[in-house]
Write an enzyme that holds these catalytic residues in place. Structure first.
Site, PDB file in Angstrom:
ATOM      1  N   HIS A 247       4.412   2.106  19.624  1.00 18.74           N
ATOM      2  CA  HIS A 247       3.451   2.437  18.561  1.00 18.74           C
ATOM      3  C   HIS A 247       3.523   3.926  18.183  1.00 18.74           C
ATOM      4  O   HIS A 247       2.563   4.677  18.365  1.00 18.74           O
ATOM      5  CB  HIS A 247       2.025   2.047  18.997  1.00 18.74           C
TER       6      HIS A 247
ATOM      7  N   THR B  39       5.577  -2.411  11.667  1.00 20.68           N
ATOM      8  CA  THR B  39       5.012  -1.103  12.051  1.00 20.68           C
ATOM      9  C   THR B  39       3.532  -1.041  11.662  1.00 20.68           C
ATOM     10  O   THR B  39       2.966   0.044  11.532  1.00 20.68           O
ATOM     11  CB  THR B  39       5.769   0.061  11.363  1.00 20.68           C
ATOM     12  N   SER B  40       2.917  -2.229  11.447  1.00 25.00           N
ATOM     13  CA  SER B  40       1.509  -2.217  11.009  1.00 25.00           C
ATOM     14  C   SER B  40       0.573  -2.451  12.188  1.00 25.00           C
ATOM     15  O   SER B  40       0.164  -1.514  12.877  1.00 25.00           O
ATOM     16  CB  SER B  40       1.289  -3.234   9.894  1.00 25.00           C
ATOM     17  N   ARG B  41       0.258  -3.716  12.468  1.00 26.32           N
ATOM     18  CA  ARG B  41      -0.522  -4.067  13.655  1.00 26.32           C
ATOM     19  C   ARG B  41       0.102  -5.322  14.263  1.00 26.32           C
ATOM     20  O   ARG B  41       0.492  -6.250  13.533  1.00 26.32           O
ATOM     21  CB  ARG B  41      -1.982  -4.371  13.284  1.00 26.32           C
TER      22      ARG B  41
ATOM     23  N   GLU C 287      -1.348  -4.019  23.545  1.00 27.32           N
ATOM     24  CA  GLU C 287      -0.708  -2.718  23.783  1.00 27.32           C
ATOM     25  C   GLU C 287      -1.394  -1.996  24.929  1.00 27.32           C
ATOM     26  O   GLU C 287      -2.629  -2.010  24.976  1.00 27.32           O
ATOM     27  CB  GLU C 287      -0.771  -1.864  22.515  1.00 27.32           C
TER      28      GLU C 287
ATOM     29  N   GLY D  75       0.858  -1.193   0.000  1.00 25.41           N
ATOM     30  CA  GLY D  75       0.000   0.000   0.000  1.00 25.41           C
ATOM     31  C   GLY D  75       0.886   1.233   0.000  1.00 25.41           C
ATOM     32  O   GLY D  75       2.061   1.169  -0.380  1.00 25.41           O
ATOM     33  N   ARG D  76       0.312   2.336   0.444  1.00 23.71           N
ATOM     34  CA  ARG D  76       1.070   3.602   0.426  1.00 23.71           C
ATOM     35  C   ARG D  76       2.350   3.499   1.251  1.00 23.71           C
ATOM     36  O   ARG D  76       3.420   3.930   0.828  1.00 23.71           O
ATOM     37  CB  ARG D  76       0.223   4.730   1.021  1.00 23.71           C
ATOM     38  N   ILE D  77       2.240   2.947   2.471  1.00 19.00           N
ATOM     39  CA  ILE D  77       3.417   2.915   3.352  1.00 19.00           C
ATOM     40  C   ILE D  77       4.452   1.921   2.827  1.00 19.00           C
ATOM     41  O   ILE D  77       5.649   2.219   2.782  1.00 19.00           O
ATOM     42  CB  ILE D  77       2.997   2.608   4.813  1.00 19.00           C
TER      43      ILE D  77
HETATM   44  C1  DGY Z   1      -2.515   4.165  12.269  1.00 18.29           C
HETATM   45  O1  DGY Z   1      -2.665   5.264  11.747  1.00 18.29           O
HETATM   46  O2  DGY Z   1      -3.179   3.188  11.958  1.00 18.29           O
HETATM   47  C2  DGY Z   1      -1.428   4.062  13.302  1.00 18.29           C
HETATM   48  O3  DGY Z   1      -1.327   2.828  13.833  1.00 18.29           O
HETATM   49  C3  DGY Z   1      -1.571   5.135  14.355  1.00 18.29           C
HETATM   50  O4  DGY Z   1      -1.276   6.319  13.725  1.00 18.29           O
END
Ligand code: DGY
Length: 320
Positions: free
Chosen positions: A286, A236-238, A267, A156-158
């Site tokens: 996070h 860095t997602s979930r 979390e 995706g974008r990230i």
């Molecule tokens: C999101 O945007 O989903 C991040 O986990 C928090 O900014």
């Protein structure tokens, strides 16, 4: 007729609040921890708009109590904390904050790649603890990033922003996604691979998929066993995209070399988590989107989505 009512579950940057206050009566939870469920249950009854955070569970039971709710605007790009199906059933619009946090999150991903590869946190503790006695050829030797292979799970974008940054390190970039993206393959000079191939060929694997039924524990024992022994997993997602119990075994038993984690299955990370005892892991609270500009823009985006919904328009970032 009075102004519509908007409830905000936590203090957000003032730029968003200013937009909201022009169009609505705004009330807010100003506590230091997430809004208590009981408070949310009361506030939602009369609210026309709700701004929620990823720490708020917006489920069917909660939304059923709302009499006037038109929109739930999540202050995040991910919206796994919201029962979108239930919202749609009730005619409530759900929005998120795409784009504005892409660069901040991609930068943080890179901070984790470099920190894990070059043992930054471990080395910094070493200095602070007075353990640095002399420059030594074998001291804190880490993994090379330049020219290594990066596997991106979720383009995706990230994911694309992370791939773009990898060019500066002359990396070979592989990606896996449910759908191939030939345009991005050409633009970013990256190649599509089935997940198991990506896991086994990458020196770094970075995860960028949203959390849903299909991606829950997408990276489990089997996938981690396929990784190289010195490979590093970045998330860095979930948290729940990775089977954390399997990850603890992978790190403890040397199936992989290390991990850089900004997200966790639970979390805040519980203080009895085995991850806290491990030296080959970098743990963050996070903070992927936590740059000043991203957080400010996220506030503007939620406010613009809410004001659009309150004036009868379709909000720009509707996800349902
Ligand atoms: C999101 O945007 O989903 C991040 O986990 C928090 O900014």
């Amino acid at each position: 007729m009075g102004k519509p009512k908007v409830y905000v579950t936590r203090l957000i940057p003032k730029e968003g609040l200013a937009i909201l206050r022009e169009a609505a009566d705004v009330t807010m939870w100003e506590g230091n921890s997430p809004v208590p469920r009981k408070v949310l249950e009361k506030e939602i009854i009369e609210a026309d708009g709700l701004i929620s955070l990823i720490t708020d569970t917006i489920d069917e039971t909660l939304m059923e109590q709302a009499k006037n709710l038109k929109i739930v605007a999540n202050y995040a790009v991910g919206f796994d904390n919201i029962d979108v199906k239930a919202a749609s059933k009730k005619g409530i619009c759900v929005t998120n904050t795409p784009d504005v946090l892409t660069n901040a999150t991609a930068d943080l991903t890179w901070a984790l790649i470099l920190a894990t590869a070059r043992r930054i946190v471990e080395a910094e503790r070493f200095v602070r603890n007075g353990m640095w006695k002399a420059w030594t050829p074998t001291l804190m030797v880490g993994k090379d990033v330049q020219g290594a292979t990066l596997g991106i799970v979720g383009l995706g974008r990230i994911g694309q922003a992370v791939a773009k940054r990898a060019k500066g390190f002359s990396m070979k970039v592989l990606y896996y996604d449910q759908k191939r993206n030939p345009e991005a393959e050409e633009r970013l000079e990256i190649s599509f691979h089935p997940l198991s191939e990506l896991m086994s060929e990458s020196d770094f694997v970075s995860i960028h998929v949203p959390l849903n039924k299909q991606t829950h524990h997408l990276i489990g024992k089997e996938e981690m066993k396929e990784m190289k022994e010195d490979a590093i997993l970045i998330n860095t997602s979930r948290g729940s995209v990775v089977d954390e119990e399997a990850l603890v075994s992978a790190l403890a038993d040397g199936w992989i070399g290390g991990a850089g984690l900004d997200v966790f299955e639970e979390e805040p990370l519980p203080m009895n988590s085995k991850l806290l005892q491990m030296i080959n892991v970098v743990l963050l609270p996070h903070i992927g989107s936590a740059s000043r500009e991203a957080r400010k823009q996220m506030a503007v985006v939620v406010a613009e989505n809410v004001t659009a919904a309150l004036s009868g328009k379709t909000p720009p970032d509707t996800v349902n």
